[in-house]
Enzyme design. Sequence first.
Site, PDB file in Angstrom:
ATOM      1  N   ARG A  62       0.949  -1.776   0.358  1.00 47.74           N
ATOM      2  CA  ARG A  62      -0.095  -0.017   0.541  1.00 47.74           C
ATOM      3  C   ARG A  62       0.657   1.929  -0.159  1.00 47.74           C
ATOM      4  O   ARG A  62       0.790   2.197  -0.452  1.00 47.74           O
ATOM      5  CB  ARG A  62      -0.917  -0.426   1.420  1.00 47.74           C
ATOM      6  N   GLN A  97      -9.339   9.941   7.673  1.00 47.64           N
ATOM      7  CA  GLN A  97      -9.366   7.990   7.469  1.00 47.64           C
ATOM      8  C   GLN A  97      -8.527   8.135   6.651  1.00 47.64           C
ATOM      9  O   GLN A  97      -8.529   7.182   6.641  1.00 47.64           O
ATOM     10  CB  GLN A  97     -10.694   8.059   7.996  1.00 47.64           C
ATOM     11  N   ASP A 100      -3.216   7.967   3.277  1.00 52.56           N
ATOM     12  CA  ASP A 100      -2.629   8.504   2.065  1.00 52.56           C
ATOM     13  C   ASP A 100      -2.590   9.926   2.314  1.00 52.56           C
ATOM     14  O   ASP A 100      -2.516  10.071   3.337  1.00 52.56           O
ATOM     15  CB  ASP A 100      -2.742   8.287   0.912  1.00 52.56           C
ATOM     16  N   HIS A 115      -6.411   8.208  11.669  1.00 54.15           N
ATOM     17  CA  HIS A 115      -6.041   7.241  11.545  1.00 54.15           C
ATOM     18  C   HIS A 115      -5.009   6.792  11.430  1.00 54.15           C
ATOM     19  O   HIS A 115      -4.023   5.622  10.481  1.00 54.15           O
ATOM     20  CB  HIS A 115      -6.964   6.289  10.341  1.00 54.15           C
ATOM     21  N   CYS A 123       8.375   4.048  15.939  1.00 55.42           N
ATOM     22  CA  CYS A 123       9.186   2.412  16.442  1.00 55.42           C
ATOM     23  C   CYS A 123       8.962   2.454  17.933  1.00 55.42           C
ATOM     24  O   CYS A 123       7.878   2.992  18.654  1.00 55.42           O
ATOM     25  CB  CYS A 123      11.202   3.331  16.351  1.00 55.42           C
ATOM     26  N   GLY A 181     -17.239  10.747   1.115  1.00 54.93           N
ATOM     27  CA  GLY A 181     -16.777   9.923   1.431  1.00 54.93           C
ATOM     28  C   GLY A 181     -16.327   8.234   1.696  1.00 54.93           C
ATOM     29  O   GLY A 181     -15.627   8.130   1.750  1.00 54.93           O
ATOM     30  N   THR A 182     -16.735   8.457   2.968  1.00 52.88           N
ATOM     31  CA  THR A 182     -16.633   7.497   3.706  1.00 52.88           C
ATOM     32  C   THR A 182     -18.494   7.084   4.496  1.00 52.88           C
ATOM     33  O   THR A 182     -19.488   7.239   4.391  1.00 52.88           O
ATOM     34  CB  THR A 182     -15.803   8.197   5.037  1.00 52.88           C
ATOM     35  N   ASN A 207     -21.513  11.998  -1.236  1.00 52.17           N
ATOM     36  CA  ASN A 207     -20.157  10.561  -1.542  1.00 52.17           C
ATOM     37  C   ASN A 207     -21.308  10.191  -2.813  1.00 52.17           C
ATOM     38  O   ASN A 207     -22.327  10.347  -3.315  1.00 52.17           O
ATOM     39  CB  ASN A 207     -21.769   9.498  -0.163  1.00 52.17           C
TER      40      ASN A 207
HETATM   41  P1  NAD Z   1     -15.153   2.145   3.016  1.00 52.36           P
HETATM   42  O1  NAD Z   1     -13.805   1.728   1.918  1.00 52.36           O
HETATM   43  O2  NAD Z   1     -15.551   1.510   4.174  1.00 52.36           O
HETATM   44  O3  NAD Z   1     -15.887   3.250   2.115  1.00 52.36           O
HETATM   45  C1  NAD Z   1     -15.977   4.377   0.483  1.00 52.36           C
HETATM   46  C2  NAD Z   1     -17.123   5.585   0.651  1.00 52.36           C
HETATM   47  O4  NAD Z   1     -15.917   6.208  -0.688  1.00 52.36           O
HETATM   48  C3  NAD Z   1     -18.385   4.232   0.692  1.00 52.36           C
HETATM   49  O5  NAD Z   1     -19.496   5.188   1.171  1.00 52.36           O
HETATM   50  C4  NAD Z   1     -17.963   4.646  -1.115  1.00 52.36           C
HETATM   51  O6  NAD Z   1     -19.812   4.349  -0.861  1.00 52.36           O
HETATM   52  C5  NAD Z   1     -17.292   5.330  -1.393  1.00 52.36           C
HETATM   53  N1  NAD Z   1     -16.947   5.808  -2.610  1.00 52.36           N
HETATM   54  C6  NAD Z   1     -16.317   5.177  -3.555  1.00 52.36           C
HETATM   55  N2  NAD Z   1     -16.063   5.854  -5.117  1.00 52.36           N
HETATM   56  C7  NAD Z   1     -15.768   6.604  -4.532  1.00 52.36           C
HETATM   57  C8  NAD Z   1     -16.094   8.206  -4.885  1.00 52.36           C
HETATM   58  N3  NAD Z   1     -15.538   8.475  -6.214  1.00 52.36           N
HETATM   59  N4  NAD Z   1     -16.519   9.956  -4.904  1.00 52.36           N
HETATM   60  C9  NAD Z   1     -17.654   9.321  -3.376  1.00 52.36           C
HETATM   61  N5  NAD Z   1     -17.035   8.521  -2.496  1.00 52.36           N
HETATM   62  C10 NAD Z   1     -16.805   7.503  -3.171  1.00 52.36           C
HETATM   63  O7  NAD Z   1     -14.075   3.657   3.455  1.00 52.36           O
HETATM   64  P2  NAD Z   1     -14.143   4.202   4.791  1.00 52.36           P
HETATM   65  O8  NAD Z   1     -15.014   5.196   4.700  1.00 52.36           O
HETATM   66  O9  NAD Z   1     -12.622   5.624   4.735  1.00 52.36           O
HETATM   67  O10 NAD Z   1     -13.389   3.746   6.035  1.00 52.36           O
HETATM   68  C11 NAD Z   1     -13.178   2.761   6.411  1.00 52.36           C
HETATM   69  C12 NAD Z   1     -11.806   2.624   6.640  1.00 52.36           C
HETATM   70  O11 NAD Z   1     -10.956   2.089   5.695  1.00 52.36           O
HETATM   71  C13 NAD Z   1     -10.776   3.788   7.459  1.00 52.36           C
HETATM   72  O12 NAD Z   1     -10.471   3.721   8.599  1.00 52.36           O
HETATM   73  C14 NAD Z   1      -9.295   4.087   5.876  1.00 52.36           C
HETATM   74  O13 NAD Z   1      -8.829   4.870   6.913  1.00 52.36           O
HETATM   75  C15 NAD Z   1      -9.290   2.633   5.767  1.00 52.36           C
HETATM   76  N6  NAD Z   1      -8.802   3.285   3.989  1.00 52.36           N
HETATM   77  C16 NAD Z   1      -8.188   4.630   3.944  1.00 52.36           C
HETATM   78  C17 NAD Z   1      -7.581   4.489   1.899  1.00 52.36           C
HETATM   79  C18 NAD Z   1      -7.052   5.769   1.492  1.00 52.36           C
HETATM   80  O14 NAD Z   1      -6.200   6.439   2.512  1.00 52.36           O
HETATM   81  N7  NAD Z   1      -7.213   5.889   0.391  1.00 52.36           N
HETATM   82  C19 NAD Z   1      -8.020   3.481   1.979  1.00 52.36           C
HETATM   83  C20 NAD Z   1      -9.168   2.341   1.835  1.00 52.36           C
HETATM   84  C21 NAD Z   1      -9.624   2.322   2.997  1.00 52.36           C
END
Ligand code: NAD
Length: 239
Positions: A62, A97, A100, A115, A123, A181-182, A207
């Site tokens: 990742r 959250q 990246d 997060h 460390c 986007g969560t 979203n």
């Molecule tokens: P999640 O994967 O549970 O949900 C993603 C959300 O984004 C969904 O509601 C989905 O409908 C929406 N989505 C997908 N594509 C989209 C777009 N193009 N535009 C707008 N919305 C869109 O992720 P979450 O709610 O962030 O929670 C899960 C955990 O995953 C978090 O704790 C996070 O730290 C971690 N995570 C982080 C990353 C990253 O850093 N980019 C990637 C994956 C997971």
Amino acid sequence: MVEMTDIRNIVILTGAGVSAESGIDTFRDAGGLWEKHRVEDVATPEAFARDPDLVHRFYDMRRAAIQTKKPNDAHYALAELDRHWRGEGRNLLIVTQNVDDLHERAGAERLLHMHGEHLVALCQACEIRSPWTGPMQHRPPCPICGTPSLRPDVVWFGEMPYHIPEIYSAIRTADLFVSIGTSGAVYPAAGFVRDAKQQGAKTLELNLEPSQGSHFFDEARYGPATEVVPEWVDELLDL
Ligand code: NAD
């Protein structure tokens, strides 16, 4: 209800959806699985204790992947809002959250990673954090104390998220809370909307589809983040 023109304090919560169009998989895109492991099972302290090689391999992959990705129009729009709002002496906090670094690469400054961050090593011996872009699977020494006990500085399931007092203090004075986007599945972030609403903030969800807590929002706009976020920011800055 707060009028849009009266808004001075904004809290924006972002999740994996804001980075999806940059090519970083959300949990759901990946089917919640990685090499047949549930992502939740790789991202726990127990998994790290049981099979550190597996967990390092997941995070090394990742960490390498995000460095090949670029911020998208949603990250840039939020950075622009941060800049503008600051110029007017107004408060704004982006609570992400995401692990990246695309918000900061787009130029956002008032940002907290609740997060943790892929590009930071923690460390376990001296508990000092260091910037980190390479792999950890070969157990490199900590740049500070030399002990080979680095772990990714990401908050695993079952661990306490970072910056909670600062986040709640911003929510207490927010007049607008925006969730972008969560999925609303991971607490405590999923509960922020209720706290914001309870103390009188207007609440907005941006979203792809309704999140689990969609009924808590006063308003929702559904579509890809690269469309709905710049549109919303333009409207707000045109007020
Ligand atoms: P999640 O994967 O549970 O949900 C993603 C959300 O984004 C969904 O509601 C989905 O409908 C929406 N989505 C997908 N594509 C989209 C777009 N193009 N535009 C707008 N919305 C869109 O992720 P979450 O709610 O962030 O929670 C899960 C955990 O995953 C978090 O704790 C996070 O730290 C971690 N995570 C982080 C990353 C990253 O850093 N980019 C990637 C994956 C997971």
